[in-house]
Design an enzyme around this catalytic site. Structure first.
Site, PDB file in Angstrom:
ATOM      1  N   HIS A  79       0.888  -1.070   0.019  1.00  0.00           N
ATOM      2  CA  HIS A  79      -0.094  -0.014  -0.136  1.00  0.00           C
ATOM      3  C   HIS A  79       0.761   1.064   0.033  1.00  0.00           C
ATOM      4  O   HIS A  79       1.654   1.434   0.945  1.00  0.00           O
ATOM      5  CB  HIS A  79      -0.980   0.186   1.337  1.00  0.00           C
ATOM      6  N   HIS A 152      -9.266  22.768 -50.126  1.00  0.00           N
ATOM      7  CA  HIS A 152      -9.097  21.602 -50.786  1.00  0.00           C
ATOM      8  C   HIS A 152      -7.828  21.299 -51.239  1.00  0.00           C
ATOM      9  O   HIS A 152      -7.661  20.212 -51.817  1.00  0.00           O
ATOM     10  CB  HIS A 152     -10.029  20.984 -51.672  1.00  0.00           C
ATOM     11  N   GLN A 240     -15.541   8.364  -2.425  1.00  0.00           N
ATOM     12  CA  GLN A 240     -14.161   8.266  -1.753  1.00  0.00           C
ATOM     13  C   GLN A 240     -13.301   9.236  -2.592  1.00  0.00           C
ATOM     14  O   GLN A 240     -12.072   9.434  -1.902  1.00  0.00           O
ATOM     15  CB  GLN A 240     -13.840   6.652  -2.044  1.00  0.00           C
ATOM     16  N   SER A 290      18.499  12.790 -43.626  1.00  0.00           N
ATOM     17  CA  SER A 290      18.067  11.280 -43.907  1.00  0.00           C
ATOM     18  C   SER A 290      19.374  10.531 -43.966  1.00  0.00           C
ATOM     19  O   SER A 290      20.670  10.998 -44.482  1.00  0.00           O
ATOM     20  CB  SER A 290      17.495  11.236 -45.263  1.00  0.00           C
ATOM     21  N   ARG A 339      -1.667   7.233 -12.761  1.00  0.00           N
ATOM     22  CA  ARG A 339      -0.123   7.571 -12.657  1.00  0.00           C
ATOM     23  C   ARG A 339       0.414   7.679 -13.974  1.00  0.00           C
ATOM     24  O   ARG A 339       1.521   8.033 -14.120  1.00  0.00           O
ATOM     25  CB  ARG A 339       0.429   6.036 -12.066  1.00  0.00           C
TER      26      ARG A 339
END
Length: 476
Positions: A79, A152, A240, A290, A339
């Site tokens: 825990h 376009h 909670q 490249s 997390r």
């Protein structure tokens, strides 16, 4: 502990800033937990539940976070928060026994998360302010520079470089407002116990006071005191956990910013390609484009930005599931992914802003290419202006439309063959056109550089809006 001989997230070293990483670090999280525990103990002392000496002991050791020791304990008890309670208590011989009194884990974690969300927003907003200030400068500098616009992905009517940049500026200004709104609305769970009813705190305050005295009070009074010490507003109701819809709203706002930066980067990739060739992201003198083709100048920063933005766009769905699947008073199936998704969202979005700033700071606009493309395609768009002037001079609109259409098709054929655009010359020599306008007037009307409407003015107006908004943020 970790090096490049094992997997580590690119967010650990490649993307994001040290400042954002520190905010989402394990040590900082535990410092925030301890800040909540100290605030709780201080409020409990004010209400007669614990002694000032116990509080002073906690306060004295609040900064002595020992993550390794907490992990040793967690390996045994499984825990994480209780492991930190025990590690903290080991350091506090006087106050250790009252840490976490009356609280459930999420009373601590969710309030700490809210503090961390707010701090992460503040760091991100600061970076966005810097980006917008730079963009406003570029918009202003290029407000009047005519260029070809495309709808376009086909040549349309002219616009200006500054007005095109202004579209990105407006999107980012919208994101700024939304991020600020969500940031200001961030709330903590407060102190409401295991199911949100504050039963444990009510019991504490209704029992004989641990530290003697007669102060006492209500559970809500305790919550008010603690949240005031944290500088954080509490949700009026919670289970909670705080409502997980808050995480969804946070990630949606970040995804919105990512979307705006994605569009900018995608447009840049198009404009950097041939035959556009109008814009270039910065390319270092020794940069390699490249491994196979030495001549390449790939838009790697824009491509990187678009790739990371897609990840941010996907994260709100996980937060949606967390909110929608938080069954009854809570389930624990959100904790593991939170997390990941919360730090990822902020670290990646911050990287997007930082990378966009680097691109804009070194953005190359090739003026000759801008002028060249405008000369090739802009004449077609300017025929609309010519048609309006011919009709004003007494010509038949339908007859002139056909004349322009016929010459335009011939001009397109010439361009397809690699020739210069002959449209202006064709129209300036057409007898039907010359009946109403001189050849000089026709050529002047077909100069597309002046056919940008009020784009320069609108671009400058947006610059003023951006600067006013940034000034307001700097001088609240």
């Amino acid at each position: 502990m970790f090096d490049h001989q094992t997997y580590i997230s690119p967010l650990t070293w490649r993307y994001g800033s040290d400042e954002m990483r520190q905010l989402w670090s394990e040590e900082h999280k535990r410092r925030l937990w301890r800040r909540v525990w100290v605030a709780l103990a201080e409020a409990q002392a004010e209400m007669g539940l614990v002694t000032p000496e116990q509080v002073a002991d906690l306060r004295a050791h609040a900064g002595d976070v020992d993550v390794d020791r907490a992990h040793q304990i967690e390996a045994q008890i499984q825990h994480d928060l209780m492991a930190e309670v025990k590690a903290f208590a080991e350091q506090c011989p006087v106050g250790g026994g009252i840490i976490h009194l009356g609280a459930t884990s999420m009373d601590v974690e969710d309030n700490a998360d809210a503090l961390r969300l707010r701090d992460a927003f503040d760091l991100l907003l600061g970076r966005l302010h810097t980006l917008l200030a730079l963009l406003a400068h570029l918009i202003e500098a290029r407000a009047d520079q005519a260029c070809m616009a495309y709808t376009h992905l086909q040549p349309a009517e002219p616009t200006t470089v500054g007005y095109r940049l202004a579209q990105y500026g407006f999107d980012l200004l919208t994101d700024l407002e939304e991020l600020q709104r969500v940031r200001d609305a961030v709330k903590g769970k407060g102190l409401k116990g295991a199911t949100g009813t504050s039963a444990s705190y009510t019991q504490l305050l209704s029992s004989p006071l641990l530290a003697g005295g007669t102060k006492g009070g209500r559970a809500k009074d305790l919550e008010t005191r603690v949240m005031a010490k944290l500088g954080l507003e509490a949700f009026p109701v919670a289970t909670q956990t705080y409502p997980r819809k808050q995480d969804w709203l946070v990630l949606n706002a970040l995804a919105g910013l990512a979307g705006s930066l994605y569009k900018f980067a995608f447009d840049l990739r198009i404009l950097q390609s041939q035959p556009f060739g109008e814009w270039n992201e910065p390319f270092g003198r020794r940069q390699v484009g490249s491994s196979a083709m030495p001549f390449k100048r790939n838009p790697i920063h824009a491509e990187n930005l678009d790739g990371l933005a897609r990840l941010v766009a996907a994260l709100p769905r996980v937060a949606w599931d967390n909110a929608a699947h938080s069954l009854l008073e809570r389930t624990l199936d959100d904790k593991s992914n939170r997390r990941l998704i919360l730090p990822q969202a902020f670290l990646v979005t911050e990287e997007l802003v930082r990378r966009a700033h680097r691109i804009l700071r070194g953005l190359v606009i090739h003026d000759r290419a801008v002028t060249h493309n405008l000369a090739i395609y802009g004449t077609f768009a300017a025929t609309e202006r010519l048609l309006m002037e011919l009709v004003k001079a007494g010509a038949d609109r339908q007859e002139m439309h056909e004349v322009i259409r016929r010459h335009s098709l011939a001009a397109w054929d010439a361009i397809q063959q690699g020739k210069q655009n002959p449209l202006a010359g064709l129209l300036a020599a057409d007898p039907a056109v010359l009946t109403f306008l001189s050849a000089e007037r026709v050529r002047a009307l077909l100069d597309a550089g002046g056919y940008v409407g009020d784009a320069p003015h609108r671009a400058q107006e947006l610059v003023e809006v951006i600067r006013e908004r940034l000034n307001r943020a700097s001088n609240p």
